[in-house]
Each structure stands twice: as structure tokens, then as C-alpha cells.
Design a protein around this motif. Sequence first.
Motif, mmCIF file in Angstrom:
data_model
loop_
_atom_site.group_PDB
_atom_site.id
_atom_site.type_symbol
_atom_site.label_atom_id
_atom_site.label_comp_id
_atom_site.label_asym_id
_atom_site.label_seq_id
_atom_site.Cartn_x
_atom_site.Cartn_y
_atom_site.Cartn_z
ATOM 1 N N ILE A 81 8.184 11.181 14.821
ATOM 2 C CA ILE A 81 7.789 10.671 13.500
ATOM 3 C C ILE A 81 7.151 9.293 13.633
ATOM 4 N N LEU A 82 7.766 8.423 14.420
ATOM 5 C CA LEU A 82 7.202 7.080 14.629
ATOM 6 C C LEU A 82 5.823 7.151 15.269
ATOM 7 N N ARG A 83 5.662 8.037 16.248
ATOM 8 C CA ARG A 83 4.368 8.190 16.919
ATOM 9 C C ARG A 83 3.301 8.681 15.944
ATOM 10 N N LEU A 84 3.643 9.682 15.135
ATOM 11 C CA LEU A 84 2.677 10.212 14.177
ATOM 12 C C LEU A 84 2.294 9.174 13.122
ATOM 13 N N LYS A 85 3.273 8.425 12.646
ATOM 14 C CA LYS A 85 2.978 7.380 11.655
ATOM 15 C C LYS A 85 2.096 6.294 12.259
ATOM 16 N N GLU A 86 2.343 5.967 13.515
ATOM 17 C CA GLU A 86 1.514 4.969 14.186
ATOM 18 C C GLU A 86 0.076 5.487 14.348
ATOM 19 N N GLU A 87 -0.064 6.766 14.685
ATOM 20 C CA GLU A 87 -1.397 7.352 14.815
ATOM 21 C C GLU A 87 -2.133 7.327 13.481
ATOM 22 N N LEU A 88 -1.421 7.616 12.395
ATOM 23 C CA LEU A 88 -2.036 7.536 11.066
ATOM 24 C C LEU A 88 -2.483 6.107 10.767
ATOM 25 N N PHE A 89 -1.596 5.171 11.035
ATOM 26 C CA PHE A 89 -1.912 3.758 10.799
ATOM 27 C C PHE A 89 -3.124 3.322 11.621
ATOM 28 N N ASN A 90 -3.144 3.726 12.898
ATOM 29 C CA ASN A 90 -4.248 3.323 13.778
ATOM 30 C C ASN A 90 -5.573 3.962 13.384
ATOM 31 N N GLY A 91 -5.534 5.032 12.614
ATOM 32 C CA GLY A 91 -6.766 5.681 12.171
ATOM 33 C C GLY A 91 -7.214 5.249 10.785
ATOM 34 N N ALA A 117 -8.524 16.635 7.812
ATOM 35 C CA ALA A 117 -7.724 17.722 8.380
ATOM 36 C C ALA A 117 -6.722 17.203 9.416
ATOM 37 N N VAL A 118 -7.162 16.300 10.273
ATOM 38 C CA VAL A 118 -6.274 15.736 11.298
ATOM 39 C C VAL A 118 -5.160 14.935 10.648
ATOM 40 N N ARG A 119 -5.505 14.122 9.668
ATOM 41 C CA ARG A 119 -4.493 13.303 8.996
ATOM 42 C C ARG A 119 -3.519 14.175 8.204
ATOM 43 N N ARG A 120 -4.033 15.211 7.564
ATOM 44 C CA ARG A 120 -3.174 16.123 6.795
ATOM 45 C C ARG A 120 -2.186 16.816 7.737
ATOM 46 N N ALA A 121 -2.660 17.247 8.910
ATOM 47 C CA ALA A 121 -1.792 17.919 9.876
ATOM 48 C C ALA A 121 -0.664 16.983 10.331
ATOM 49 N N LYS A 122 -0.981 15.728 10.556
ATOM 50 C CA LYS A 122 0.048 14.762 10.968
ATOM 51 C C LYS A 122 1.061 14.530 9.853
ATOM 52 N N ARG A 123 0.574 14.403 8.625
ATOM 53 C CA ARG A 123 1.503 14.207 7.502
ATOM 54 C C ARG A 123 2.364 15.451 7.284
ATOM 55 N N ASP A 124 1.762 16.629 7.429
ATOM 56 C CA ASP A 124 2.528 17.872 7.283
ATOM 57 C C ASP A 124 3.637 17.949 8.341
ATOM 58 N N ARG A 125 3.311 17.561 9.575
ATOM 59 C CA ARG A 125 4.312 17.592 10.643
ATOM 60 C C ARG A 125 5.441 16.596 10.353
ATOM 61 N N ILE A 126 5.083 15.414 9.869
ATOM 62 C CA ILE A 126 6.108 14.424 9.503
ATOM 63 C C ILE A 126 7.016 15.000 8.427
ATOM 64 N N ASN A 127 6.422 15.594 7.394
ATOM 65 C CA ASN A 127 7.215 16.169 6.306
ATOM 66 C C ASN A 127 8.087 17.322 6.792
#
Length: 134
Positions: A81-91, A117-127
Motif C-alpha cells: 500500500i505504501l509503495r502504491l501510494k508513493e507511486e501515485l504521489f510521484n506521478g 488507467a494506470v492510476r485507477r489500477a493502483k487505486r483499485d489495488r489499494i482499495n
Amino acid sequence: MYILKDNDGNIMSCAKDLSSIEDAKIIMNLPEGEVAELDEANGEGVILEEGRFYLKSQWQEIIKSEEYKYKKEKENVRNEILRLKEELFNGDYKIIKLMEATIKNEPLPYDVDEIIAVRRAKRDRINEIEHLFV
């Protein structure tokens, strides 16, 4: 390396680079228990985890336990979760550049559909995994 075990065989303390077991008893300053020298040549050693010392043989039993597996899986999920949130932040800068280009009526510097699409996939995985260990 020397370890101090309590009367139940639990490791209470650990010391390195001492010349004798007597030195270990003095430095560890604990009145009860048994001090033993570890035979590192035979693969014995002490592993530190959450402030506790374990012999390798004890550690093998711990990592087989369901509680340890649960804690490890919880940690893995938290790290993902931390990694995905960081990737979202960095993008986020790409989203900002897209907004700036839109406001100025300039050509878009990135493929909007791909970024969304990439950002949605990351948010979906976090959820999907966020509720697993609440």
C-alpha cells in the motif's frame, strides 16, 4: 558471541567480542540464568527480531507459526500500500502538466487514457487490500 538464557531457556541478552563466559556474566549484569557461547562455525547464531534474540533453531520454529505468518503478510500488505501510494504521489506531476496544458489549450504531453488507467489500477489495488488487516 555469548548469550544469556533465563531458567526457562529463553534468551535474555547477547554480547559479542568477550574473552570469556565470566566476562559475559559481568557485562550482562544479570544474576540468574545461564551464559553460553554460540558455536557460529556450526551455523548457530542469534537473530534479532522486534527487540528479541533468537537462536537459529528457535527462529525456525517461530517462522513456521501462524502468528508469524499473519504478521509477515500484514507487513507485506502495508508495504505494498505504501509503495502504491508513493507511486501515485510521484506521478502527480503528470496530472499537473496535463491540467496546465488543458488550461492553456496546448497539446497534451502525455497519453491521458494510459495515465488514468494506470492510476485507477493502483487505486483499485489499494482499495482491494486496504481492508485485509484493519
